[in-house]
Design an enzyme around this catalytic site. Structure first.
Site, PDB file in Angstrom:
ATOM      1  N   SER A   1       7.890   0.349   6.301  1.00 39.44           N
ATOM      2  CA  SER A   1       7.734  -0.685   5.210  1.00 39.44           C
ATOM      3  C   SER A   1       6.422  -1.538   4.855  1.00 39.44           C
ATOM      4  O   SER A   1       6.129  -1.395   3.948  1.00 39.44           O
ATOM      5  CB  SER A   1       9.021  -1.310   6.139  1.00 39.44           C
ATOM      6  OG  SER A   1       8.796  -2.816   6.778  1.00 39.44           O
TER       7      SER A   1
ATOM      8  N   PRO B   1       7.179   8.167   9.680  1.00 36.27           N
ATOM      9  CA  PRO B   1       8.888   8.078   9.857  1.00 36.27           C
ATOM     10  C   PRO B   1       8.693   6.813   9.212  1.00 36.27           C
ATOM     11  O   PRO B   1       8.851   5.506   9.471  1.00 36.27           O
ATOM     12  CB  PRO B   1       8.967   8.232  11.257  1.00 36.27           C
ATOM     13  CG  PRO B   1       7.573   7.958  12.248  1.00 36.27           C
ATOM     14  CD  PRO B   1       6.758   8.391  11.248  1.00 36.27           C
TER      15      PRO B   1
ATOM     16  N   ASP C   1       2.580  -6.695  11.039  1.00 40.17           N
ATOM     17  CA  ASP C   1       2.409  -5.322  10.294  1.00 40.17           C
ATOM     18  C   ASP C   1       1.837  -5.068   9.517  1.00 40.17           C
ATOM     19  O   ASP C   1       1.129  -4.044   9.076  1.00 40.17           O
ATOM     20  CB  ASP C   1       4.107  -4.658  10.185  1.00 40.17           C
ATOM     21  CG  ASP C   1       5.058  -4.279  11.458  1.00 40.17           C
ATOM     22  OD1 ASP C   1       4.408  -5.049  12.216  1.00 40.17           O
ATOM     23  OD2 ASP C   1       6.053  -4.140  10.759  1.00 40.17           O
TER      24      ASP C   1
HETATM   25  O1  PMV Z   1       9.935  -2.287  13.701  1.00 47.15           O
HETATM   26  P1  PMV Z   1       8.962  -3.333  12.824  1.00 47.15           P
HETATM   27  O2  PMV Z   1       7.659  -1.963  12.098  1.00 47.15           O
HETATM   28  O3  PMV Z   1       9.884  -3.615  10.722  1.00 47.15           O
HETATM   29  O4  PMV Z   1       8.706  -4.166  13.020  1.00 47.15           O
HETATM   30  C1  PMV Z   1       9.218  -5.307  13.717  1.00 47.15           C
HETATM   31  C2  PMV Z   1       7.586  -6.567  13.898  1.00 47.15           C
HETATM   32  C3  PMV Z   1       8.705  -7.488  14.742  1.00 47.15           C
HETATM   33  O5  PMV Z   1       7.467  -8.500  15.869  1.00 47.15           O
HETATM   34  C4  PMV Z   1      10.062  -7.780  15.611  1.00 47.15           C
HETATM   35  C5  PMV Z   1       8.981  -8.266  13.045  1.00 47.15           C
HETATM   36  C6  PMV Z   1       7.847  -8.969  13.501  1.00 47.15           C
HETATM   37  O6  PMV Z   1       8.009  -9.287  11.604  1.00 47.15           O
HETATM   38  O7  PMV Z   1       6.420  -9.369  13.673  1.00 47.15           O
END
Ligand code: PMV
Length: 304
Positions: free
Chosen positions: A87, A79, A132
């Site tokens: 991403s 999703p 990520d």
């Molecule tokens: O929501 P996502 O999948 O883009 O996760 C971001 C995670 C954060 O800790 C908020 C930012 C990061 O770069 O780690």
């Protein structure tokens, strides 16, 4: 004509989201939902970092118009914009496809792919931790820490215990993107440094608690760890009222829940990670039918 198909998994942040941007540790896990990307080219590809674009979606458009690109096809089960790593999966899959076609090298060169994907994550989010893209590249469960923007340390965790009673629940797509949520936390940290640092320190304790779960197999503390992590996320203001309400209902019914990514403030906060040993107790909260199963995956990026 040269062509490659590559797939990459989505992810969940188990503990330490946002704090990880500031050098605190995080625990992340790859999931079984995947993004697949096929790239056909005729001729040479430019260095990916020389292409100018505002974000990943724009970069895909720019790439599609290159004279050497005959086809770029992307299909995703992850999703979008919901904290599930959509991403990062795109950044990693694109980096892997590019690497193979421009170097002609077979086999996944994970470090090269991961470094390139981090550059694309920067394009997308501004100031990402790199967690990520790293878990999406390598798969499995990952202990991650960003020491500086150049130096990240991470360890793939082996023999992870099975954790029962975990689910996903969609609170709705956030109107804010990850870059905006990271910026909101940065702004709050400017205004209230002590409060935000205390939350980050608390999240570090939670992440270390999860390490105990991982190494000793003591899964009894999982609901408490999820609850504590959620409290710290409330303190840094990344959970919307809608998601707060749902999480309170889950807690009142004996469970625990937290966001899986950057969260969201004004509407949805994306996907939640939910723990509940008896989901029938969630009927009253009108949540049971919306729970989705969560499957973790050892498989990182791979050529297909
Ligand atoms: O929501 P996502 O999948 O883009 O996760 C971001 C995670 C954060 O800790 C908020 C930012 C990061 O770069 O780690």
């Amino acid at each position: 004509m040269n062509s490659v198909t590559v797939s990459a998994p989505g992810k969940i942040i188990i503990a330490g989201e946002h704090a990880v941007v500031y050098g605190y540790p995080a625990l992340l896990a790859a999931t079984d939902k995947r993004l697949r990307l096929t790239l056909h080219i005729k001729g040479d590809l430019p260095d990916l970092n020389t292409l100018r674009a505002q974000n990943l979606a724009h970069l895909i458009k720019v790439i599609s118009k290159l004279s050497s690109v005959k086809k770029l096809d992307i299909k995703s089960e992850i999703p979008a914009g919901s904290g599930m790593g959509s991403s990062a999966a795109l950044a990693v899959a694109l980096s892997a496809a590019w690497h193979k076609l421009s170097s002609g090298k077979d086999g996944a060169h994970y470090d090269v792919i991961n470094d390139q994907a981090f550059q694309l994550e920067k394009l997308q989010h501004g100031n990402p931790s790199g967690g990520d893209n790293t878990v999406v590249t390598y798969g499995g469960w990952l202990w991650f820490r960003k020491e500086t923007s150049q130096i990240k340390v991470f360890k793939m965790l082996a023999n992870v215990p099975t954790i029962d009673h975990l689910y996903l629940l969609d609170t709705g797509k956030p109107t804010e993107n990850t870059g905006q949520m990271v910026q909101q936390v940065a702004d709050l940290r400017e205004r209230q440094p002590e409060k935000v640092t205390a939350a980050f320190e608390g999240m570090q304790q939670v992440a270390r608690g999860w390490l105990e779960v991982m190494t000793s197999g003591n899964t009894k503390i999982v609901p408490d760890l999820i609850k504590q992590n959620h409290q710290h996320l409330l303190d840094i203001g990344v959970v919307s009222n809608r998601a707060k309400k749902i999480i309170s209902q889950i807690e009142e019914a004996g469970g625990a829940a937290k966001i899986t990514g950057a969260g969201g403030k004004s509407q949805g906060s994306g996907m939640l990670l939910v723990y509940h040993p008896q989901v029938e107790k969630l009927v009253k909260a009108n949540v049971k039918d919306k729970l989705q199963s969560v499957e973790f995956s050892e498989q990182g990026v791979r050529y297909e």
